[in-house]
Design an enzyme around this catalytic site. Structure first.
Site, mmCIF file in Angstrom:
data_model
loop_
_atom_site.group_PDB
_atom_site.id
_atom_site.type_symbol
_atom_site.label_atom_id
_atom_site.label_comp_id
_atom_site.label_asym_id
_atom_site.label_seq_id
_atom_site.Cartn_x
_atom_site.Cartn_y
_atom_site.Cartn_z
ATOM 1 N N HIS A 85 -16.477 54.324 46.687
ATOM 2 C CA HIS A 85 -17.019 54.727 47.993
ATOM 3 C C HIS A 85 -18.201 53.839 48.380
ATOM 4 O O HIS A 85 -19.103 54.284 49.068
ATOM 5 C CB HIS A 85 -17.464 56.189 47.963
ATOM 6 C CG HIS A 85 -16.354 57.151 47.695
ATOM 7 N ND1 HIS A 85 -15.862 57.368 46.441
ATOM 8 C CD2 HIS A 85 -15.631 57.934 48.519
ATOM 9 C CE1 HIS A 85 -14.883 58.266 46.508
ATOM 10 N NE2 HIS A 85 -14.719 58.617 47.752
ATOM 11 N N GLU A 138 -3.193 54.907 54.635
ATOM 12 C CA GLU A 138 -3.860 53.749 55.241
ATOM 13 C C GLU A 138 -2.856 52.684 55.669
ATOM 14 O O GLU A 138 -3.018 52.039 56.703
ATOM 15 C CB GLU A 138 -4.899 53.152 54.284
ATOM 16 C CG GLU A 138 -6.180 53.974 54.166
ATOM 17 C CD GLU A 138 -6.035 55.193 53.266
ATOM 18 O OE1 GLU A 138 -4.979 55.335 52.612
ATOM 19 O OE2 GLU A 138 -6.978 56.011 53.203
#
Lengths: 320, 319
Positions: free
Chosen positions: A125, A58
């Site tokens: 998540h 990321e």
């Protein structure tokens, strides 16, 4: 023809790729596989050489987008889950967000963040990161709650010459449908999603739909609750919020993110300091609980605000 | 190299005199050969460069004017950062000259991204990217993510690691546990080189090969230079933690002295040439300082205070 929120996101990317050769997509599993949620389904086939599987990096993905943007490209980066953007946090808040201020070089990048919770997703998540990024100058934070906004706001994000954190809500992906893309307001404008006169709920993203259901419930008791959909949490359309509170005299701010600081406290702070005299009751806010996000649906449903918890809060507010 | 050393001596003396330089001063003393040898392969406005803290020599070799340095250190509005950011953070991204942030390793992916976009848009041609880092910065996740990604994308990127043995005060034994940082290269599938960073000729030859390989499509190149930082982390730091034993090792040679000796030995230059170059450098630095010193400092009342380029999305101040 019925279009889902997810399809709107896919269509907006299709349109962005089609109309601007400088647009490209970079993210984990987004190429042939079409993305973890299929938001990029078929795009690599339709636009060969412009949709790339990235390594699980990321930090490097955002840094790469910044470098590419400087060169005139308009990258759309998919964070597989908004939660994972914490690994790219430095590049977002220090590299992308400071670039224009430091060097007068615009940084047109769009970072798509599948945000918020769905049952069974658990602590890593399910997070809503908009408050974290909104804290930093130099970033636009968009939180579409409708199919129309998902489409138009994503298209506008790509055209914007600034870094955009695009918080699309996973719960809305399949739950929300529309007959078409309709129209959309400009970025930075809030929308009165439902007019009312007794209290104002200011909210955004998936919580909009909970708030609308709650307003529906309270209508049976004779209350008219006004619901404001922020659409963009930064910039925040303070004028629309204040105008609504001036009509109703009561404010409840609702967000799915954690309670400490953040978007809802910002709403309350602005209304308290700029429209204290218009308030007939102390302003209230409702967020998720101050614990990591639970896995089991029973726990998850109680962890985040829901129609029933919003209704209960509104009853307290209306009774004051 | 000579110009860089003389410019940095000036910056150091301005810092010690107090008053004009706004922030810290971070010098590349001892690293000029390694830095300049890399920068010398870059064409300003054509190649992408993301220099780091001790790359004054590389910046000059790349083609940055002296005025950019002085204006930035003095924080005047005419400089590329207009007083909004300082010293070594300067750059002109639109020219392919990236402006570093203090978070180490994070420039690797930015330079890689610029190259990636050029390839995508068909404007890469024979351009190449370069960035540098120290031994300390190689410990960051950003370094590993960036190098891995550049390797996966097979980008023409040259990464220099100046192994100057101390990250601020931390010795390499507390920074990495492999034998030599060049061993990292094989783990990423990139080509690695190890060079005596105090030896200009060796540095020039190594970087020439590395840049040629990158331009020819062989993917990222990793060049590790062994040297010692001849000073503190910044001018505020007396570097008392560097032991005498380190100062007597081969790596502690002053690269400028070594280069001078080489030039005289091979009859490439005379003592008189060196005196002329030094005088020219001093004159240029003084002239740039004279200009920058007279220029205006930022005025908070004229500042836009806009962090977004889209001015209609800038929010007012809410109290």
């Amino acid at each position: 023809m019925s279009i889902t929120y997810l399809e709107a996101i896919r269509e907006a990317q299709y349109e962005a790729l089609r109309t601007d050769p400088n647009v490209f997509l970079y993210g984990q599993d987004i190429s042939t596989f079409g993305g973890a949620f299929k938001a990029t389904k078929n795009l690599s086939r339709e636009f060969p050489g412009r949709v790339f599987d990235s390594p699980i990096s990321e930090d490097a993905m955002i840094g790469m987008a910044v470098g590419a943007a400087v060169e005139g490209a308009r990258p759309i980066i998919e964070m597989q889950f908004a939660d994972f953007s914490s690994v790219g946090f430095n590049q977002i808040v220090n590299q992308a967000a400071t670039l224009y201020w430091r060097t007068s070089t615009p940084c047109p990048i769009t970072i798509r963040m599948p945000s918020g919770g769905t049952p069974g997703s658990g602590p890593f998540h399910s997070q809503s990161m908009e408050s974290i990024y909104a804290h930093y100058p130099g970033i636009v934070i968009l939180t579409p709650a409708t199919v129309e906004d998902a489409y138009w706001m994503l298209l506008e994000s790509v055209k914007l010459n600034d870094p955009v954190i695009f918080c699309e809500h996973k719960f809305l992906y399949y739950h929300l449908k529309s007959e078409g893309f309709g129209e959309s307001l400009p970025i930075g404008k809030a929308r009165i999603a439902r007019p009312g006169r007794d209290a104002t709920v200011v909210t955004y993203s998936a919580m909009l739909h909970e708030a609308l259901k709650s307003a529906e419930e309270l209508q049976m008791d004779g209350y008219q609750v006004e619901v404001v959909d922020l659409r963009s949490v930064k910039p925040m359309d303070t004028d629309t919020i204040l105008a609504s509170v001036s009509r109703t005299g009561r404010l409840l701010a609702v967000g799915e993110a954690f309670p400490w600081g953040g978007v809802t406290s910002e709403i309350i702070a602005r209304v308290s300091s700029e429209a204290f005299h218009m308030l007939d009751a102390p302003p209230m806010r409702l967020n998720s609980k101050d614990t990591p996000i639970p896995y089991h649906p029973n726990l998850w449903k109680s962890h985040r605000p829901t129609t029933s918890s919003i209704t209960a809060a509104l009853r307290d507010l209306l009774r004051y | 190299m000579i110009l860089s050393r003389i410019l940095e001596e000036k910056l150091g003396s301005l810092y010690r005199a107090g008053g004009r330089i706004v922030g810290g001063v971070y010098l590349g003393r001892g690293q000029e050969a390694f830095s300049a040898a890399a920068g010398n392969n870059l064409r300003y406005g054509k190649d992408v460069y993301g220099p780091l803290i001790r790359d004054q020599a590389g910046r000059i070799a790349y083609g940055e004017p002296l005025l950019d340095t002085l204006r930035t250190y003095l924080g005047v509005v005419t400089g590329p950062m207009r007083g909004r950011d300082g010293n070594i953070h300067r750059g002109r991204p639109k020219d392919g000259y990236m402006a570093m942030i203090s978070h180490l390793g994070s420039l690797l992916s930015v330079v890689a991204g610029a190259l990636f976009a050029r390839r995508l848009r068909g404007t890469l041609e024979d351009s190449v990217g370069a960035t540098s880092i120290g031994d300390g910065g190689t410990s960051t996740g950003a370094f590993h993510e960036g190098l891995n990604m550049a390797a996966v994308e097979k980008l023409p990127l040259v990464v220099s690691i100046a192994n100057n043995q101390f990250a601020y005060s931390t010795p390499t034994t507390r920074q990495y546990a492999c034998e030599d940082l060049v061993d990292r290269a094989i783990g990423y599938g990139v080509e690695g080189y190890s060079v005596d960073g105090t030896d200009l000729l060796a540095c020039v030859a190594t970087f020439r090969t590395a840049f040629a390989r990158a331009r020819a499509g062989h993917g990222p190149q990793l060049v590790v230079g062994r040297l010692l930082r001849l000073g503190g982390h910044g001018e505020h730091d007396d570097a008392s933690y560097i032991p005498d034993s380190a100062k007597h090792k081969h790596e502690a040679r002053d690269c400028i002295e070594v280069a001078k000796k080489q030039a005289l030995e091979f009859n490439w230059a005379t003592e008189a040439d060196f005196r002329t170059w030094e005088e020219e450098a001093r004159r240029d630095v003084d002239a740039a300082q004279a200009i920058a010193s007279k220029e205006p400092t930022p005025d908070p009342y004229r500042e836009t205070w806009h962090a977004l380029s889209t001015s209609e999305l800038v929010e007012g101040q809410h109290g």
